[in-house]
Design a protein around this motif. Structure first.
Motif, PDB file in Angstrom:
ATOM      1  N   MET A   1      29.868  17.338  18.065  1.00 22.48           N
ATOM      2  CA  MET A   1      29.351  16.171  18.729  1.00 22.48           C
ATOM      3  C   MET A   1      29.404  15.015  17.713  1.00 22.48           C
ATOM      4  N   TYR A   2      29.799  13.834  18.226  1.00 17.23           N
ATOM      5  CA  TYR A   2      29.917  12.646  17.369  1.00 17.23           C
ATOM      6  C   TYR A   2      28.808  11.667  17.721  1.00 17.23           C
ATOM      7  N   CYS A   3      28.308  11.017  16.701  1.00 16.65           N
ATOM      8  CA  CYS A   3      27.244  10.019  16.866  1.00 16.65           C
ATOM      9  C   CYS A   3      27.826   8.784  17.540  1.00 16.65           C
ATOM     10  N   GLU A   4      27.164   8.240  18.541  1.00 19.04           N
ATOM     11  CA  GLU A   4      27.631   7.055  19.260  1.00 19.04           C
ATOM     12  C   GLU A   4      27.453   5.787  18.401  1.00 19.04           C
ATOM     13  N   SER A  13      24.059  21.215  18.364  1.00 16.08           N
ATOM     14  CA  SER A  13      22.638  21.454  18.637  1.00 16.08           C
ATOM     15  C   SER A  13      21.728  20.425  17.967  1.00 16.08           C
ATOM     16  N   SER A  14      22.316  19.454  17.229  1.00 18.18           N
ATOM     17  CA  SER A  14      21.524  18.444  16.494  1.00 18.18           C
ATOM     18  C   SER A  14      20.836  17.495  17.463  1.00 18.18           C
ATOM     19  N   LYS A  15      19.609  17.064  17.055  1.00 13.57           N
ATOM     20  CA  LYS A  15      18.869  16.091  17.856  1.00 13.57           C
ATOM     21  C   LYS A  15      18.990  14.687  17.255  1.00 13.57           C
ATOM     22  N   PHE A  16      19.321  14.649  15.955  1.00 15.33           N
ATOM     23  CA  PHE A  16      19.489  13.372  15.253  1.00 15.33           C
ATOM     24  C   PHE A  16      20.798  13.412  14.469  1.00 15.33           C
ATOM     25  N   CYS A  17      21.415  12.260  14.266  1.00 12.70           N
ATOM     26  CA  CYS A  17      22.631  12.152  13.466  1.00 12.70           C
ATOM     27  C   CYS A  17      22.295  12.422  12.008  1.00 12.70           C
ATOM     28  N   GLU A  18      23.078  13.259  11.364  1.00 15.57           N
ATOM     29  CA  GLU A  18      22.841  13.628   9.967  1.00 15.57           C
ATOM     30  C   GLU A  18      23.139  12.458   9.012  1.00 15.57           C
ATOM     31  N   LYS A  19      23.975  11.498   9.431  1.00 13.99           N
ATOM     32  CA  LYS A  19      24.358  10.380   8.563  1.00 13.99           C
ATOM     33  C   LYS A  19      23.424   9.180   8.736  1.00 13.99           C
ATOM     34  N   GLY A  21      20.795   8.967  11.280  1.00 10.96           N
ATOM     35  CA  GLY A  21      19.478   9.282  11.842  1.00 10.96           C
ATOM     36  C   GLY A  21      19.294   8.881  13.280  1.00 10.96           C
ATOM     37  N   ASN A  22      20.375   8.457  13.911  1.00 15.06           N
ATOM     38  CA  ASN A  22      20.308   8.073  15.321  1.00 15.06           C
ATOM     39  C   ASN A  22      19.845   9.263  16.160  1.00 15.06           C
ATOM     40  N   LYS A  23      18.929   9.004  17.101  1.00 17.95           N
ATOM     41  CA  LYS A  23      18.440  10.069  17.987  1.00 17.95           C
ATOM     42  C   LYS A  23      19.442  10.248  19.119  1.00 17.95           C
ATOM     43  N   PHE A  24      19.831  11.511  19.291  1.00 20.56           N
ATOM     44  CA  PHE A  24      20.751  11.844  20.391  1.00 20.56           C
ATOM     45  C   PHE A  24      19.967  12.079  21.669  1.00 20.56           C
ATOM     46  N   GLU A  25      20.503  11.601  22.743  1.00 16.66           N
ATOM     47  CA  GLU A  25      19.898  11.881  24.046  1.00 16.66           C
ATOM     48  C   GLU A  25      20.505  13.189  24.553  1.00 16.66           C
ATOM     49  N   VAL A  26      19.627  14.132  24.773  1.00 12.10           N
ATOM     50  CA  VAL A  26      20.082  15.448  25.240  1.00 12.10           C
ATOM     51  C   VAL A  26      19.992  15.488  26.749  1.00 12.10           C
ATOM     52  N   GLU A  27      21.117  15.784  27.355  1.00  9.57           N
ATOM     53  CA  GLU A  27      21.136  15.893  28.815  1.00  9.57           C
ATOM     54  C   GLU A  27      20.618  17.279  29.200  1.00  9.57           C
ATOM     55  N   GLU A  28      19.629  17.256  30.002  1.00 11.00           N
ATOM     56  CA  GLU A  28      19.123  18.528  30.496  1.00 11.00           C
ATOM     57  C   GLU A  28      19.935  18.916  31.719  1.00 11.00           C
ATOM     58  N   LYS A  29      20.438  20.116  31.649  1.00  9.97           N
ATOM     59  CA  LYS A  29      21.237  20.600  32.767  1.00  9.97           C
ATOM     60  C   LYS A  29      20.319  21.150  33.834  1.00  9.97           C
ATOM     61  N   GLU A  30      20.605  20.804  35.032  1.00 13.80           N
ATOM     62  CA  GLU A  30      19.826  21.316  36.155  1.00 13.80           C
ATOM     63  C   GLU A  30      20.312  22.712  36.525  1.00 13.80           C
ATOM     64  N   THR A  31      19.349  23.543  36.762  1.00 13.73           N
ATOM     65  CA  THR A  31      19.692  24.880  37.238  1.00 13.73           C
ATOM     66  C   THR A  31      19.875  24.803  38.735  1.00 13.73           C
TER      67      THR A  31
END
Length: 191
Positions: A1-4, A13-19, A21-31
């Motif tokens: 995954m690439y930081c926007e 699986s990252s929640k924040f960019c390692e470079k 620190g940008n917070k990634f928006e995680v799309e929750e998949k609907e069951t």
């Protein structure tokens, strides 16, 4: 995954960019739940019940088969001893395989089976004749006697006399469990 924001490559699986620190928006998949109609559910349940009934039927058939094998073995031994007694004139052996109600009249050279007929009469059938030895015999049929909870075997008996004529004698034996032990309860000889 690439930081926007900075374009750096990150673990999926990252929640924040390692470079940056940008917070990634995680799309929750609907069951997505697949729904079935009530009629379809009833049909599936009916099929399951049918399969369960078929399995139960197969298990019962297997049990009957095992019981049949066990009974066949038991009846074969009883029949063998019965015929060995007739072949050798061993009355003690005969008495060990027949029930107490099996009525045999013994003379010097012969044994007669006394059959109590349904009409109240008694008939005598020759079982053993010291002058007409049995050469050989074989079990012809095995099965449950129709309309009864009893089992039977038919035996073809070959002696010098009937080998010449080509017509063996036939003895039908019936078996019953008496006080936990199987015994021959009656015979129905045909000549």
């Amino acid at each position: 995954m690439y930081c926007e924001k900075c374009g750096a490559k990150n673990e999926s699986s990252s929640k924040f960019c390692e470079k940056c620190g940008n917070k990634f928006e995680v799309e929750e998949k609907e069951t997505v739940k697949e729904s079935i109609s009530l009629d379809e559910e009833k049909a599936l349940l009916a099929q399951i019940h049918t399969l369960e009934d078929q399995v139960d039927h197969l298990i019962e058939q297997q049990k009957q088969l095992e019981k049949g094998k066990e009974l066949f073995t038991t009846f074969s031994y009883l029949t063998f001893d019965f015929m060995k007694a007739l072949q050798t004139g061993d009355l003690t052996l005969l008495e060990s395989v027949v029930s107490n109600d099996f009525n045999v009249e013994v003379t010097k050279d012969r044994w007669f089976y006394i059959a109590n007929e349904p009409n109240g009469e008694s008939n005598k059938y020759l079982l053993y004749d010291a002058n007409n030895q049995i050469n050989y015999w074989h079990i012809d049929f095995y099965g449950q006697v129709p309309d009864y909870e009893k089992y039977g075997m038919s035996i073809r008996i070959f002696t010098e006399e009937n080998i010449k004529s080509g017509m063996p004698e036939v003895i039908n034996l019936s078996f019953e469990e008496i006080e936990g032990e199987w015994k021959i309860i009656y015979t129905d000889p045909f000549v």
